[in-house]
Design a protein around this motif. Structure first.
Motif, short mmCIF file in Angstrom:
data_model
loop_
_atom_site.label_atom_id
_atom_site.label_comp_id
_atom_site.label_asym_id
_atom_site.label_seq_id
_atom_site.Cartn_x
_atom_site.Cartn_y
_atom_site.Cartn_z
N GLU A 144 -2.89 -2.64 -0.37
CA GLU A 144 -3.09 -1.53 0.10
C GLU A 144 -3.15 -0.72 1.16
OE1 GLU A 144 -5.31 -3.48 -1.96
OE2 GLU A 144 -5.04 -2.65 -4.19
N PHE A 164 -8.13 3.84 7.87
CA PHE A 164 -6.97 2.73 7.31
C PHE A 164 -7.39 2.08 8.20
CE2 PHE A 164 -4.64 5.41 4.97
CZ PHE A 164 -4.85 5.46 3.18
N ILE A 194 -4.49 13.74 9.39
CA ILE A 194 -4.18 12.57 9.27
C ILE A 194 -4.61 11.15 10.72
CG2 ILE A 194 -2.15 11.72 10.58
CD1 ILE A 194 -1.74 13.02 7.32
N HIS A 213 -5.30 -6.38 3.30
CA HIS A 213 -5.70 -5.15 2.40
C HIS A 213 -4.54 -4.41 1.88
CE1 HIS A 213 -7.41 -2.35 0.17
NE2 HIS A 213 -8.49 -3.09 -0.21
N ASN A 249 -7.93 7.31 2.21
CA ASN A 249 -6.83 8.66 1.22
C ASN A 249 -7.80 10.12 1.17
OD1 ASN A 249 -5.50 6.14 0.38
ND2 ASN A 249 -5.95 6.35 -1.15
N THR A 258 -6.04 11.93 3.79
CA THR A 258 -4.76 12.34 3.77
C THR A 258 -4.89 13.04 3.18
OG1 THR A 258 -4.33 9.89 4.18
CG2 THR A 258 -2.75 10.88 2.96
N LYS A 259 -5.26 13.62 1.94
CA LYS A 259 -5.59 14.63 0.86
C LYS A 259 -5.47 15.64 1.35
CE LYS A 259 -4.28 12.18 -3.07
NZ LYS A 259 -3.07 12.73 -4.27
N ALA A 264 5.50 8.83 7.53
CA ALA A 264 5.68 10.67 6.96
C ALA A 264 5.55 11.55 7.98
CB ALA A 264 4.40 10.49 5.44
N SER A 265 4.04 10.88 8.97
CA SER A 265 3.89 11.97 9.74
C SER A 265 4.52 11.92 11.85
CB SER A 265 2.45 11.86 9.80
OG SER A 265 1.68 11.76 8.74
N GLY A 266 4.88 11.22 11.24
CA GLY A 266 6.17 10.64 12.36
C GLY A 266 5.68 10.31 13.65
N TYR A 285 -11.02 2.81 2.92
CA TYR A 285 -9.65 3.13 2.13
C TYR A 285 -10.19 4.47 1.60
CZ TYR A 285 -6.39 2.47 -0.87
OH TYR A 285 -4.92 2.61 -1.61
N ASN A 286 -10.25 3.74 0.89
CA ASN A 286 -10.87 6.12 -0.44
C ASN A 286 -11.30 6.85 0.74
OD1 ASN A 286 -11.01 3.91 -2.41
ND2 ASN A 286 -12.31 4.23 -2.98
N PHE A 336 2.20 4.15 4.87
CA PHE A 336 3.45 5.09 4.84
C PHE A 336 2.72 6.99 5.08
CE2 PHE A 336 2.73 8.79 1.44
CZ PHE A 336 3.82 8.92 1.23
N ILE A 337 1.65 7.04 5.49
CA ILE A 337 1.02 7.80 6.28
C ILE A 337 1.76 7.92 7.43
CG2 ILE A 337 -0.62 8.44 4.69
CD1 ILE A 337 -2.34 7.90 7.47
N ASN A 384 -0.84 2.24 2.48
CA ASN A 384 -0.54 3.29 2.78
C ASN A 384 -0.80 3.95 4.11
OD1 ASN A 384 -1.19 4.17 0.44
ND2 ASN A 384 -3.77 4.54 0.31
#
Lengths: 742, 249
Positions: free
Chosen positions: B99, B87, B80, B97, B72, B75-76, B110-112, B68-69, B106-107, B103
């Motif tokens: 979170e 994930f 992607i 899970h 993340n 993603t930063k 956000a990324s289509g 998971y981390n 979400f991505i 996430n």
């Protein structure tokens, strides 16, 4: 010791006094050389190995240097002291040869009575010196007498067993040459007479050549070689020659007498050029090429040769350059081979570059080569001639001799280049010329429609692989065919031979496809000048219909990359934060059913289940099956009664023993009866045993046990009359017999 | 100083726990240290260093938190494809899970990226992990066998045993179906690079059929030499090579 003696006997060095000191080089060991130096220093009389012989030469035969030293007898010193070694002429054969070889016209020298004279200084010796040396010589002669007997034996042995004997059997060969064969005016060349296969004495009668001054003081060398266990001996006499004019000098054929036989010396020529002309014909470019006609597109395996006359040295300033745009050429590298060839009767060193030429145009085509070189003087070449490491191209291309820069031209090399014949040319011919083989392979051959097939076509052989293109074949109706991948693996350095591999990807469009069609390939064979068709055979296929999910997908036009159409994501701003604790660790994230431990653990419930079922079923049978239950309980009862009988026997209780024995017999037999075993009488037991065909002994033992029990219990027999230890064994045997009854 | 026996026993128990084989703090001290260092780097904004440390951590041992981390962190770093991959790996280990689910959703938005809707069976299957379903299937099968074979030997079962038998029999198909769904999903891959070409044929000479984004999910249908024929959630199909995707399983 033997070796040493052999050497000095084979090659006795000669020192000559009174005519200038000259030594005959030969095969000898360092010790011999050292002793010879002693001689040269005038220590001859203290050297027991020095013997002096006096050689009287006729005045007319004395050469130039001899004349300068004065007329009269000349004294030559030979290391061997024994006159027994002298040949028929009174002198050692090698010595004779050496002496005669170095004289201009020696005839037969006359050897005077051997005397032991001191080595004279130039101009003669004094009387005191002569007396001293004579005394020493007599002393030495005495010692020599002692050694002589020993040596005589050794010599006999050596001449008997040594390969020297075979020398005489060798065929005598005579050769003559100039070294170098070409020089410039003012330089010197050596006229070399080589006698092989004989070490007999020989006399010279060398012809005179006009304009060529020959120094008649030859340098004589001798060599001994062993080839395949046979000894080969040669003697070379080298005469220094000096031309007085330019031109070609020929020493004509002449006769030489060796060991009484006359041999013919072949003629030898020396070319003398004016200074500056020595490099004419010294460097030659030649192209070794296939014969005409050649064809456009054909790869021609050629050898580009640079001939360098052996008396000069060169340094390449550049690789040979091709002039002529009608050909393509493979790259020339520094990796050339060297050889030695005679060209126009002159020895040449040759550098050979393998080269591939491909004609581009038809017609009469001209090709030339040129290279820049630095040519060094011949004297530097001569200085290196005797170098131990001298090899043909050791220094020509790699030394830095100062010399003259020149450009070597090959002259016009003319090719008759023709177009490939149209007659018989297959329609699918794509330019392959040479000699080829073709093989093809497809995988898989059983598939469903839409699945890809890899088709490999391998063309191997020799020819113009650069023009061998992927054969095109008509399969568009049945297959989707993609451009093949090609790969060439050469098997030689020039890339003329090898294997070219084409890998096609084919996708059958439907299940109706039954084979891969033939792949057309043909080439023009340069050997037969005909076209050869090597088209492959069709490959059978089994194509199954594609399932719905994998239906054949034929592509639309490729869509453009989609990433550019989508805005860059900026997801990082709203992510949930990371976790600060790692949580539980997992060594293996794979599925549990792939774990061996998990699969093995399935045996546990299986074992439990089988155990529970087995126990439960036994209990139920014991409840329901009385006969089974009796059999099970009888066994236990018999073991219990036997134990009681043993205990009674040990205590000496005969009544208890026989009662327990009777009960054991009853239990053992009772499992075959429906009634209680305790109620069985001997008569019933006897009847049962009789029905089973039991032996009489068993019956008797049974009866005796029952009778004894009754006698003790009812008749009052004394217990002491029974040997219970014996009865225990009898009872055990009886019980085993009864249990075995079915 | 005198120590009470109870305190001694307590201390001894702590020592035994600390050095007991298989205990997380003992066996995974290396990964734990790396995990903490990676978290520290992440908090400092050094995402490249954090990603490196998380990857080193994964080489030693896996955990949901590490995946998971790491996701993340990717993603930063705007990677992607790798973010989605990790994930998904976290969700394989722990489907619930929250979170990771949040996430990932979400991505994707956000990324289509294409978000394929799960059907009810998949939803049910994802209520437990694959290994949990394996245990359910195991207990269901053995429970059914025991309850079918043993009661007749003991004079018939009780009502309770019959209910348990019914549940066991019911657990078998459900768990097997869930395992099969997971097995099917084990062929899922994540596209790692943007504009990855799905080729028409397994050949470098082949023209592309389509281009898909990093992070898209696809399934391997078949292989041919070094090429994989994949079917993406976008509906596109084509051949790609090993280095162009990451395996979730």
């Amino acid at each position: 010791m033997l070796n040493y003696l052999f050497n000095i006997f084979q090659a006795p060095p000669v020192s000559c006094h009174g005519n200038g000191s000259t030594e005959l080089p030969g095969t000898e060991n360092p010790g011999a050389s050292e002793r010879r130096r002693h001689v040269a220093r005038g220590e001859a009389t203290r050297n027991p190995w020095t013997h002096i012989v006096k050689v009287t030469l006729p005045a007319r035969d004395v050469g130039e240097r001899v004349s300068r030293a004065g007329a009269g007898p000349r004294v030559f010193k030979h290391r061997w002291c024994s006159s027994e070694f002298f040949g028929p002429a009174g002198a050692p054969a090698p010595l004779q040869g050496a002496l005669m070889a170095r004289l201009p016209n020696p005839g037969v020298p006359r050897l005077s009575t051997p005397g032991y004279l001191p080595a004279p200084r130039r101009g003669g010796v004094t009387a005191n010196e002569s007396m001293t040396l004579t005394r020493l010589s007599h002393k030495f002669q005495k010692r020599c007498g002692q050694i002589r007997a020993t040596l005589r034996f050794l010599i006999v042995m050596m001449t008997t067993f040594s390969p020297v004997v075979s020398v005489n059997a060798q065929q005598t060969r005579i050769s003559a040459s100039f070294d170098p064969p070409a020089i410039t005016l003012g330089e010197r060349s050596l006229y070399q007479l080589k006698v092989e296969g004989s070490q007999e004495s020989f006399s010279l009668n060398m012809p005179r050549v006009s304009g060529l001054k020959i120094d008649l003081q030859p340098r004589v060398s001798r060599s001994v070689q062993w080839v395949n266990g046979r000894q080969s001996v040669s003697i070379t006499a080298s005469f220094t020659t000096r031309p007085e004019r330019k031109g070609t000098f020929v020493v004509p054929s002449w006769d030489v007498t060796i060991g009484g036989n006359i041999y013919r010396v072949p003629a030898a020529s020396l070319k003398v050029v004016a200074p500056g002309e020595e490099f004419r014909d010294a460097l030659i470019f030649r192209l070794q090429r296939p014969q005409d006609p050649v064809y456009v597109g054909q790869t021609l395996r050629c050898n580009l040769k640079l001939y360098v006359r052996s008396d000069i040295q060169i340094q390449l300033k550049s690789m040979p350059r091709k002039e002529g745009d009608a050909f393509t050429q493979s790259e020339l590298t520094n990796e050339f081979t060297t050889a030695q060839e005679n060209f126009r009767n002159l020895p040449y060193k040759v550098a050979v570059w393998p080269v591939i030429l491909t004609p581009l145009k038809a017609g009469r085509q001209i090709l030339t080569y040129q290279a820049d070189v630095v040519v060094s003087s011949s004297s530097s070449a001569r200085r290196r001639r005797n170098s131990l490491f001298d090899s043909i191209f050791d220094d020509p291309f790699f030394t830095r001799n100062r010399g003259e820069e020149r450009t070597v031209f090959s002259g016009d090399i003319v090719f008759d280049v023709q177009e490939l014949p149209k007659a018989g040319q297959p329609s699918h011919f794509n330019g392959a010329i040479g000699k080829f083989d073709v093989s093809n392979k497809a995988s898989p051959t059983e598939l469903t429609a839409g699945e890809p097939i890899t088709l490999v076509l391998e063309i191997s052989g020799e020819g113009n692989f650069d023009r061998v293109l992927a054969p095109k074949f008509d399969a568009a109706t049945d297959f989707k065919v993609y451009s093949p991948k090609s790969e060439f693996t050469p098997s030689d350095t020039l890339g003329l031979q090898g294997t070219k591999r084409f890998e096609y990807i084919l996708i059958p469009k439907s299940e109706s496809v039954t084979s891969i069609p033939s792949i057309p390939f043909s080439y023009f064979a340069t050997e037969t000048l005909r076209y050869v068709d090597l088209s492959t055979a069709p490959i059978a296929l089994t194509v199954l219909p594609a399932p719905e999910a994998t239906a054949v997908y034929l592509p639309p036009a490729a869509s453009a990359p989609v990433a550019a159409e989508i805005a860059e994501p900026a997801p990082a701003a709203s992510l949930l934060p990371i976790q600060l604790l790692p949580g539980s660790w997992i060594d293996d994230a794979g599925p549990l059913y792939r774990s061996r431990g998990f699969m093995a653990a399935q045996g546990i419930p299986l074992v439990v289940l089988l155990s529970v079922v087995a126990v439960r079923r036994r209990r139920l049978r014991l409840q329901r099956d009385h006969a089974f239950a009796r059999r099970i309980s009888a066994g236990k009862a018999v073991r219990q009664r036997l134990q009681e009988a043993r205990e009674a026997a040990n205590e000496g209780d005969a009544e208890g023993f026989f009662q327990a024995a009777c009960r054991a017999i009853q239990e053992c037999v009772g499992k075959h009866f429906e009634q209680e075993s305790e109620a069985l009488t001997f008569v019933e037991i006897q009847h049962f045993l009789g029905s089973r065909g039991t032996e009489e002994k068993t019956l008797a033992t049974t009866r005796e046990i029952f009778d004894s029990a009754d006698a003790i219990r009812f008749g009052g027999s004394s217990e002491e009359t029974f040997d219970l230890r014996t009865w225990i064994g009898e009872l055990s045997s009886l019980i085993r017999t009864l249990e075995a009854l079915s | 100083m005198r120590v009470a026996p109870a305190v001694l026993v307590f201390r001894l128990a702590i020592l035994v726990c600390a050095f007991a084989p298989g205990s997380p703090s003992g066996a995974a001290s290396g990964p734990v240290s790396l995990f903490n260092q990676a978290n520290h780097a992440y908090s400092l904004g050094d995402y490249e260093e954090a990603a490196t440390l998380y990857r080193q951590c994964l080489e030693a041992a896996q955990s949901v938190a590490v995946h998971y981390n790491l996701a993340n962190t990717y993603t930063k770093l705007s990677r992607i494809g790798e973010a989605v991959l990790h994930f998904e790996k976290a969700l394989v280990l722990e489907p619930a899970h929250a979170e990771a689910q949040a996430n990932l959703t979400f991505i994707r938005e956000a990324s289509g990226l294409t978000a394929k809707e799960s059907d009810m069976v998949q939803e049910v299957a994802h209520q437990l992990t694959l290994n949990a379903w394996c245990w359910v299937a195991t207990f269901g099968i053995w429970g059914s066998i025991f309850l079918l074979l043993l009661p007749p030997l003991f004079g018939g079962g009780s009502l309770l045993s019959r209910v348990i038998l019914l549940l066991s029999l019911l657990a078998i198909p459900v768990s097997i179906a869930a395992v099969l769904i997971y097995h099917k999903e084990s062929r899922k891959i994540v596209i790692l690079r943007d504009d990855t070409a799905l080729r028409v044929a397994p050949s470098s000479e082949s023209p592309p059929n389509a281009y898909i984004l990093a992070g898209e999910i696809a399934s391997i249908r078949t292989t041919h030499n070094e090429y994989f024929f994949v079917s993406a959630d976008t509906g596109d199909t084509g051949w790609i090579t090993e280095g162009e995707f990451g395996r979730i399983w």
